[in-house]
Scaffold this motif. Structure first.
Motif, PDB file in Angstrom:
ATOM      1  N   UNK A  51      -6.516   3.986 -27.432  1.00  0.00           N
ATOM      2  CA  UNK A  51      -6.721   3.027 -26.412  1.00  0.00           C
ATOM      3  C   UNK A  51      -6.377   3.660 -24.892  1.00  0.00           C
ATOM      4  N   UNK A  52      -7.538   4.013 -24.151  1.00  0.00           N
ATOM      5  CA  UNK A  52      -7.360   4.506 -22.937  1.00  0.00           C
ATOM      6  C   UNK A  52      -7.544   3.356 -22.050  1.00  0.00           C
ATOM      7  N   UNK A  53      -6.902   3.581 -21.038  1.00  0.00           N
ATOM      8  CA  UNK A  53      -7.017   2.501 -19.956  1.00  0.00           C
ATOM      9  C   UNK A  53      -6.950   3.052 -18.649  1.00  0.00           C
ATOM     10  N   UNK A  54      -8.023   2.883 -17.626  1.00  0.00           N
ATOM     11  CA  UNK A  54      -7.874   3.278 -16.102  1.00  0.00           C
ATOM     12  C   UNK A  54      -7.020   2.537 -15.290  1.00  0.00           C
ATOM     13  N   UNK A  55      -5.871   3.023 -14.903  1.00  0.00           N
ATOM     14  CA  UNK A  55      -5.055   2.051 -14.279  1.00  0.00           C
ATOM     15  C   UNK A  55      -4.218   2.801 -12.994  1.00  0.00           C
ATOM     16  N   UNK A  56      -3.511   1.933 -12.184  1.00  0.00           N
ATOM     17  CA  UNK A  56      -2.641   2.689 -11.179  1.00  0.00           C
ATOM     18  C   UNK A  56      -1.224   2.351 -11.532  1.00  0.00           C
ATOM     19  N   UNK A 110       0.841  -1.167  -0.076  1.00  0.00           N
ATOM     20  CA  UNK A 110      -0.105  -0.083  -0.023  1.00  0.00           C
ATOM     21  C   UNK A 110       0.950   1.249   0.143  1.00  0.00           C
ATOM     22  N   UNK A 111       0.332   2.333  -0.514  1.00  0.00           N
ATOM     23  CA  UNK A 111       1.091   3.617  -0.600  1.00  0.00           C
ATOM     24  C   UNK A 111       0.502   4.417  -1.525  1.00  0.00           C
ATOM     25  N   UNK A 112       1.415   5.610  -1.986  1.00  0.00           N
ATOM     26  CA  UNK A 112       0.711   6.358  -3.270  1.00  0.00           C
ATOM     27  C   UNK A 112       0.929   5.873  -4.582  1.00  0.00           C
ATOM     28  N   UNK A 113       0.155   6.130  -5.414  1.00  0.00           N
ATOM     29  CA  UNK A 113       0.228   5.643  -6.705  1.00  0.00           C
ATOM     30  C   UNK A 113      -0.395   6.671  -7.562  1.00  0.00           C
ATOM     31  N   UNK A 114      -0.111   6.567  -8.954  1.00  0.00           N
ATOM     32  CA  UNK A 114      -0.965   7.409  -9.951  1.00  0.00           C
ATOM     33  C   UNK A 114      -2.295   6.632 -10.210  1.00  0.00           C
ATOM     34  N   UNK A 115      -3.196   7.373 -10.217  1.00  0.00           N
ATOM     35  CA  UNK A 115      -4.332   6.539 -10.645  1.00  0.00           C
ATOM     36  C   UNK A 115      -5.082   7.607 -11.741  1.00  0.00           C
ATOM     37  N   UNK A 165       4.566   1.770  -5.443  1.00  0.00           N
ATOM     38  CA  UNK A 165       3.626   0.928  -4.908  1.00  0.00           C
ATOM     39  C   UNK A 165       3.042  -0.244  -5.625  1.00  0.00           C
ATOM     40  N   UNK A 166       2.787  -0.274  -6.960  1.00  0.00           N
ATOM     41  CA  UNK A 166       2.304  -1.196  -7.746  1.00  0.00           C
ATOM     42  C   UNK A 166       3.449  -2.091  -8.008  1.00  0.00           C
ATOM     43  N   UNK A 167       4.557  -1.723  -8.421  1.00  0.00           N
ATOM     44  CA  UNK A 167       5.546  -2.536  -8.657  1.00  0.00           C
ATOM     45  C   UNK A 167       6.151  -3.287  -7.545  1.00  0.00           C
ATOM     46  N   UNK A 168       5.956  -2.891  -6.295  1.00  0.00           N
ATOM     47  CA  UNK A 168       6.249  -3.576  -4.958  1.00  0.00           C
ATOM     48  C   UNK A 168       5.352  -4.541  -4.624  1.00  0.00           C
ATOM     49  N   UNK A 169       4.077  -4.292  -5.044  1.00  0.00           N
ATOM     50  CA  UNK A 169       3.098  -5.272  -4.782  1.00  0.00           C
ATOM     51  C   UNK A 169       3.454  -6.394  -5.582  1.00  0.00           C
ATOM     52  N   UNK A 170       3.875  -6.232  -6.976  1.00  0.00           N
ATOM     53  CA  UNK A 170       4.029  -7.407  -7.675  1.00  0.00           C
ATOM     54  C   UNK A 170       5.248  -8.179  -7.283  1.00  0.00           C
ATOM     55  N   UNK A 171       6.368  -7.286  -6.720  1.00  0.00           N
ATOM     56  CA  UNK A 171       7.663  -7.842  -6.493  1.00  0.00           C
ATOM     57  C   UNK A 171       7.231  -8.887  -4.964  1.00  0.00           C
ATOM     58  N   UNK A 172       6.254  -8.404  -4.099  1.00  0.00           N
ATOM     59  CA  UNK A 172       5.767  -9.255  -2.999  1.00  0.00           C
ATOM     60  C   UNK A 172       5.271 -10.668  -3.278  1.00  0.00           C
ATOM     61  N   UNK A 173       4.339 -10.424  -4.483  1.00  0.00           N
ATOM     62  CA  UNK A 173       3.716 -11.661  -4.764  1.00  0.00           C
ATOM     63  C   UNK A 173       5.115 -12.691  -5.173  1.00  0.00           C
ATOM     64  N   UNK A 174       6.001 -12.242  -6.181  1.00  0.00           N
ATOM     65  CA  UNK A 174       7.032 -13.121  -6.575  1.00  0.00           C
ATOM     66  C   UNK A 174       7.932 -13.564  -5.452  1.00  0.00           C
ATOM     67  N   UNK A 175       7.876 -12.841  -4.143  1.00  0.00           N
ATOM     68  CA  UNK A 175       8.810 -13.447  -3.216  1.00  0.00           C
ATOM     69  C   UNK A 175       7.973 -14.771  -2.558  1.00  0.00           C
ATOM     70  N   UNK A 176       6.742 -14.736  -2.768  1.00  0.00           N
ATOM     71  CA  UNK A 176       6.191 -15.934  -2.309  1.00  0.00           C
ATOM     72  C   UNK A 176       6.723 -17.267  -2.683  1.00  0.00           C
TER      73      UNK A 176
END
Length: 185
Positions: free
Chosen positions: A120-125, A107-112, A129-140
């Motif tokens: 092609x427009x896409x709502x995203x974050x 959790x933290x600050x992100x661009x939304x 914070x997003x990159x770190x969440x992905x890295x934490x999943x990889x740490x599993x």
């Protein structure tokens, strides 16, 4: 925002053993479970990335406080594991293989907002914070856990959500090691 990544374990081996139609059916069923868990806990599905799902809590509809969004993300992850256990029981009784997932939440600050162009427009974050969440999943995989959260997330949780301190871990791409926790379920 709180960002949750969930990824299927051993997906390459699984995809070798299933026909493309069987693989698509399996992923569709799994995604129905995961989407339900995200929506039930006031999150939104940002995107599917192959066999992974990225969910966000806190945008576009934030809760009363960031702590509530963080708790909702962790509760959605716990609900995913509970739903997966029930689904795996049905799968194995029908002769199928169990499916396992790894989950990371940070959790933290992100661009939304909208990214892309007029074609092609896409709502995203996006952001650290997003990159770190992905890295934490990889740490599993490396830490042999199925649900890992950051210290930021752990600090927002109430005692009814059990965690185990895993220690300080070097995260690829991060300048400083991070204190990680496993969520117990």
């Amino acid at each position: 925002v709180a960002v949750l990544f969930a990824d299927v374990r051993s997906f390459t081996a699984l995809s070798e053993s299933l026909s493309p139609d069987e693989l698509a059916d399996m992923l569709a069923s799994l995604r129905r479970l995961q989407i339900h868990c995200v929506f039930t806990h006031n999150g939104s599905v940002d995107k599917f990335i192959g066999d992974a799902i990225m969910a966000v809590f806190g945008t576009p509809r934030p809760a009363a406080s960031p702590e509530v969004d963080i708790k909702n993300a962790v509760k959605a992850g716990l609900a995913m594991h509970a739903a997966l256990r029930r689904w795996n029981l049905e799968r194995t009784q029908a002769g199928g293989r169990e499916i396992h997932i790894g989950i990371g939440v940070h959790a933290g600050i992100a661009f939304a907002g909208n990214l892309g162009d007029e074609d092609h427009l896409e709502y995203t974050v996006i952001g650290d914070t997003v990159n770190t969440a992905s890295r934490l999943e990889q740490q599993c995989k490396a830490l042999q856990r199925d649900f890992i959260i950051s210290e930021t997330v752990a600090a927002a949780l109430t005692p009814d959500i059990a965690t185990e301190k895993l220690g300080t871990v070097e995260i690829r791409g991060k300048s400083q090691p991070m204190q990680l926790f496993a969520v117990l379920h």
